[in-house]
Design a protein around this motif. Structure first.
Motif, PDB file in Angstrom:
ATOM      1  N   GLN A 148       0.694  -1.509   0.207  1.00 16.58           N
ATOM      2  CA  GLN A 148       0.260  -0.027  -0.057  1.00 16.58           C
ATOM      3  C   GLN A 148       0.892   1.713  -0.355  1.00 16.58           C
ATOM      4  N   ASP A 149       1.713   1.368   0.059  1.00 17.15           N
ATOM      5  CA  ASP A 149       3.123   2.281  -0.267  1.00 17.15           C
ATOM      6  C   ASP A 149       2.977   2.586  -0.950  1.00 17.15           C
ATOM      7  N   TYR A 150       3.499   4.270  -0.860  1.00 18.36           N
ATOM      8  CA  TYR A 150       3.070   5.247  -2.546  1.00 18.36           C
ATOM      9  C   TYR A 150       4.582   5.450  -3.068  1.00 18.36           C
TER      10      TYR A 150
ATOM     11  N   LEU B 135      -0.110   0.030  -9.112  1.00 17.48           N
ATOM     12  CA  LEU B 135       1.131  -0.436  -8.756  1.00 17.48           C
ATOM     13  C   LEU B 135       1.714   0.470  -7.734  1.00 17.48           C
ATOM     14  N   ARG B 136       0.854   1.461  -7.770  1.00 18.37           N
ATOM     15  CA  ARG B 136       1.020   2.257  -6.263  1.00 18.37           C
ATOM     16  C   ARG B 136       2.902   3.156  -6.428  1.00 18.37           C
ATOM     17  N   THR B 137       2.792   3.738  -7.441  1.00 15.18           N
ATOM     18  CA  THR B 137       4.046   4.315  -7.548  1.00 15.18           C
ATOM     19  C   THR B 137       3.851   5.445  -8.697  1.00 15.18           C
ATOM     20  N   HIS B 138       4.214   6.194  -8.701  1.00 11.41           N
ATOM     21  CA  HIS B 138       4.110   7.678  -9.925  1.00 11.41           C
ATOM     22  C   HIS B 138       4.854   7.382 -10.671  1.00 11.41           C
TER      23      HIS B 138
ATOM     24  N   VAL C  23       7.170   7.893  -5.543  1.00 14.82           N
ATOM     25  CA  VAL C  23       7.535   9.308  -6.046  1.00 14.82           C
ATOM     26  C   VAL C  23       8.399   8.456  -6.348  1.00 14.82           C
ATOM     27  N   PRO C  24       9.421   7.845  -7.944  1.00 18.08           N
ATOM     28  CA  PRO C  24       9.768   8.307  -7.364  1.00 18.08           C
ATOM     29  C   PRO C  24      10.996   9.711  -9.098  1.00 18.08           C
ATOM     30  N   THR C  25      12.196   9.683  -9.202  1.00 17.30           N
ATOM     31  CA  THR C  25      12.611  10.540 -10.672  1.00 17.30           C
ATOM     32  C   THR C  25      12.497   9.525 -12.328  1.00 17.30           C
ATOM     33  N   TYR C  26      13.610  10.163 -13.096  1.00 16.90           N
ATOM     34  CA  TYR C  26      13.426   9.512 -13.770  1.00 16.90           C
ATOM     35  C   TYR C  26      15.195   7.396 -14.198  1.00 16.90           C
ATOM     36  N   ARG C  27      15.437   7.535 -12.902  1.00 13.49           N
ATOM     37  CA  ARG C  27      16.542   6.891 -12.657  1.00 13.49           C
ATOM     38  C   ARG C  27      16.427   5.770 -12.066  1.00 13.49           C
ATOM     39  N   GLU C  28      15.042   5.912 -11.416  1.00 12.82           N
ATOM     40  CA  GLU C  28      14.791   4.494 -10.570  1.00 12.82           C
ATOM     41  C   GLU C  28      14.198   2.694 -11.483  1.00 12.82           C
ATOM     42  N   HIS C  29      14.938   2.167 -12.067  1.00 14.16           N
ATOM     43  CA  HIS C  29      14.928   1.578 -12.812  1.00 14.16           C
ATOM     44  C   HIS C  29      14.806   0.042 -12.600  1.00 14.16           C
ATOM     45  N   GLY C  30      15.732   0.338 -11.300  1.00 15.89           N
ATOM     46  CA  GLY C  30      15.250  -0.835  -9.818  1.00 15.89           C
ATOM     47  C   GLY C  30      14.157  -0.721  -8.819  1.00 15.89           C
ATOM     48  N   VAL C  31      13.673   0.220  -8.838  1.00 13.69           N
ATOM     49  CA  VAL C  31      12.648   0.479  -7.578  1.00 13.69           C
ATOM     50  C   VAL C  31      11.716   0.130  -8.275  1.00 13.69           C
ATOM     51  N   ALA C  32      10.724   0.708 -10.334  1.00 13.52           N
ATOM     52  CA  ALA C  32      10.379   0.230 -10.740  1.00 13.52           C
ATOM     53  C   ALA C  32       9.906  -1.118 -11.033  1.00 13.52           C
ATOM     54  N   TRP C  33      11.000  -2.468 -11.100  1.00 12.72           N
ATOM     55  CA  TRP C  33      11.500  -3.211 -10.912  1.00 12.72           C
ATOM     56  C   TRP C  33      10.520  -4.386 -10.118  1.00 12.72           C
ATOM     57  N   ALA C  34      11.409  -3.811  -8.980  1.00 14.92           N
ATOM     58  CA  ALA C  34      10.843  -4.119  -7.682  1.00 14.92           C
ATOM     59  C   ALA C  34       9.186  -3.619  -7.263  1.00 14.92           C
ATOM     60  N   ARG C  35       8.638  -2.846  -7.857  1.00 15.06           N
ATOM     61  CA  ARG C  35       6.846  -2.251  -7.888  1.00 15.06           C
ATOM     62  C   ARG C  35       5.585  -3.142  -8.878  1.00 15.06           C
ATOM     63  N   GLY C  36       6.609  -4.112  -9.295  1.00 13.37           N
ATOM     64  CA  GLY C  36       5.709  -4.731 -10.576  1.00 13.37           C
ATOM     65  C   GLY C  36       5.796  -4.129 -12.298  1.00 13.37           C
ATOM     66  N   ILE C  37       6.986  -3.418 -12.458  1.00 18.94           N
ATOM     67  CA  ILE C  37       6.773  -2.181 -13.653  1.00 18.94           C
ATOM     68  C   ILE C  37       7.456  -2.777 -14.570  1.00 18.94           C
ATOM     69  N   GLU C  38       7.109  -3.087 -15.455  1.00 18.74           N
ATOM     70  CA  GLU C  38       8.238  -4.026 -16.681  1.00 18.74           C
ATOM     71  C   GLU C  38       8.475  -2.990 -17.768  1.00 18.74           C
ATOM     72  N   PRO C  39      10.152  -3.158 -18.041  1.00 12.85           N
ATOM     73  CA  PRO C  39      11.144  -2.729 -18.282  1.00 12.85           C
ATOM     74  C   PRO C  39      11.003  -1.744 -20.169  1.00 12.85           C
ATOM     75  N   MET C  40       9.552  -2.966 -20.303  1.00 11.77           N
ATOM     76  CA  MET C  40       9.500  -2.616 -21.665  1.00 11.77           C
ATOM     77  C   MET C  40       8.595  -1.105 -22.044  1.00 11.77           C
ATOM     78  N   THR C  41       8.029  -0.463 -20.550  1.00 16.07           N
ATOM     79  CA  THR C  41       7.106  -0.205 -20.361  1.00 16.07           C
ATOM     80  C   THR C  41       7.844   1.353 -20.100  1.00 16.07           C
ATOM     81  N   LEU C  42       9.243   1.015 -19.313  1.00 13.43           N
ATOM     82  CA  LEU C  42       9.744   2.191 -19.242  1.00 13.43           C
ATOM     83  C   LEU C  42      10.630   2.798 -20.204  1.00 13.43           C
ATOM     84  N   LEU C  43      10.979   1.636 -21.421  1.00 11.44           N
ATOM     85  CA  LEU C  43      11.312   1.860 -23.206  1.00 11.44           C
ATOM     86  C   LEU C  43      10.289   2.660 -23.451  1.00 11.44           C
TER      87      LEU C  43
END
Length: 385
Positions: free
Chosen positions: A94-96, A134-137, A98-118
């Motif tokens: 449930q935590d939320y 995904l509780r990620t800004h 708020v990343p910058t533009y370099r948090e690719h490892g954090v995104a991965w841990a939160r279930g965000i696919e690298p395809m989506t980032l690219l």
């Protein structure tokens, strides 16, 4: 004494750094942090290792794709995998974030696919994931914008009664992620003021990768960054950002405190940006090679691999399988991005406001006229042939 401090050592440069895994993989016992990690199994540790290998493989492929003209830009997190996977796994669902533009490892841990980032760096999408689900800004390019957004969201959580209830599925914290350069922005200081005044459930997490583009941390701040928040009464800690276990442990302590209604915390994760600031940057113009080699010896992936080998929790078959899986991910990314259409630049105007706006319509019409010039030139050149 807690690892989170409210006072500044004398001299102030003597800021202690929390470390559990040395660069050679040796595990140091810690009275306060060991109980936080007591539940971890060998499978968990191997999972952290796999996470870091996978995100590095994706990161390297993204850089290659940008060099091939497939991405407009890429901000590499090479070398910062330990800091990101550690804090990414320190949270509750449930935590939320708020990343910058370099948090690719954090995104991965939160279930965000690298395809989506690219896809975002290619200009196909403005985010690509549901921030509520995904509780990620969405990634935020503007430096410092992360912190007031995070504090405002945290103050809203307070007013919703989702802090300090004792319910592990209700109590929520917000994690604001930013770099050492961003910590010098005025928005961060203003966010400290509001967070401290209202005891907002927010954790500020700075990945100090030593360089704000070409400006070293020694120029940005005369004292360790961990001390910056203490003037606001916000407890802070400096942690070895290349130690995934230490980042996980201090992250959990900080987020637990925020959820419990104990107010904000600040974490400085000491790490290193092994690649360029972005693919438009040339670090050889300002950064000594000897420094890069020094930090390469502190690599977070190699460090955890050494520790797992010393603990008989890993073998060559597992590391080889991780490398192969990382290569497969890189190839999927390669083919996925190469198969995508070029973005339509007119889509820039479709997500400015929820409803039609006359100024946006005027600007779009002017941009249509601008693009038409190139279409006319192309037709003229075709006629000449």
């Amino acid at each position: 004494m807690s690892v989170f401090r409210t006072t500044i050592p004398a001299p102030p440069q003597d800021e202690p750094m929390v470390q559990l895994l040395a660069p050679d993989g040796t595990r140091t016992p810690h009275d306060e942090l060991d109980p936080v990690l007591a539940h971890l199994t060998g499978e968990d540790l191997r999972g952290f290792y796999r996470d870091m290998v996978m995100i590095r493989a994706a990161d390297l492929e993204a850089t290659a794709l940008q060099r091939q003209g497939q991405l407009g830009l890429w901000a590499s997190a090479l070398g910062q995998e330990g800091a990101q996977i550690g804090i990414g796994h320190a949270s509750r669902p449930q935590d939320y974030f708020v990343p910058t533009y370099r948090e690719h490892g954090v995104a991965w841990a939160r279930g965000i696919e690298p395809m989506t980032l690219l896809e975002m760096f290619r200009g196909i999408s403005h985010c690509g994931w549901d921030p509520h689900e995904l509780r990620t800004h969405p990634y935020m390019i503007v430096l410092g914008a992360q912190t007031p957004h995070a504090v405002g969201y945290a103050m809203g959580i307070q007013r919703d009664g989702a802090v300090g209830t004792g319910d592990v599925e209700t109590d929520t914290a917000v994690l604001a992620l930013f770099g050492d350069g961003t910590s010098s922005e005025g928005e961060v200081s203003e966010s400290f003021t509001f967070a401290a005044s209202f005891q907002a459930p927010v954790v500020f997490y700075t990945q100090n990768n030593q360089w704000a583009i070409s400006v070293p941390t020694s120029v940005q701040s005369r004292v360790p960054l961990a001390q910056r928040s203490r003037g606001w009464g916000i407890p802070s800690v400096r942690v070895d950002g290349n130690d995934v276990l230490a980042c996980l442990a201090v992250g959990r302590i900080a987020l637990d405190a925020a959820r419990a209604g104990e107010g904000p915390r600040f974490i400085e994760a000491l790490t290193y940006r092994m690649a360029a600031h972005t693919t438009s940057d040339d670090p050889t113009r300002y950064r000594p090679r000897a420094e890069e080699e020094e930090w390469a010896a502190k690599d977070p992936i190699a460090r955890l691999r050494l520790h797992l080998a010393q603990s008989d929790e890993i073998d060559e078959a597992f590391t080889t399988a991780c490398d192969e899986e990382g290569h497969e991910l890189a190839m999927r990314l390669h083919h996925h991005i190469h198969a995508m259409p070029d973005p339509d630049p007119r889509e820039l105007f479709e997500h400015v406001y929820a409803e039609p706006h006359p100024l946006v319509a005027e600007e779009r019409a002017a941009y249509d006229d601008y693009l038409a010039q190139f279409e006319d030139e192309a037709q003229d050149q075709e006629g000449v042939r």
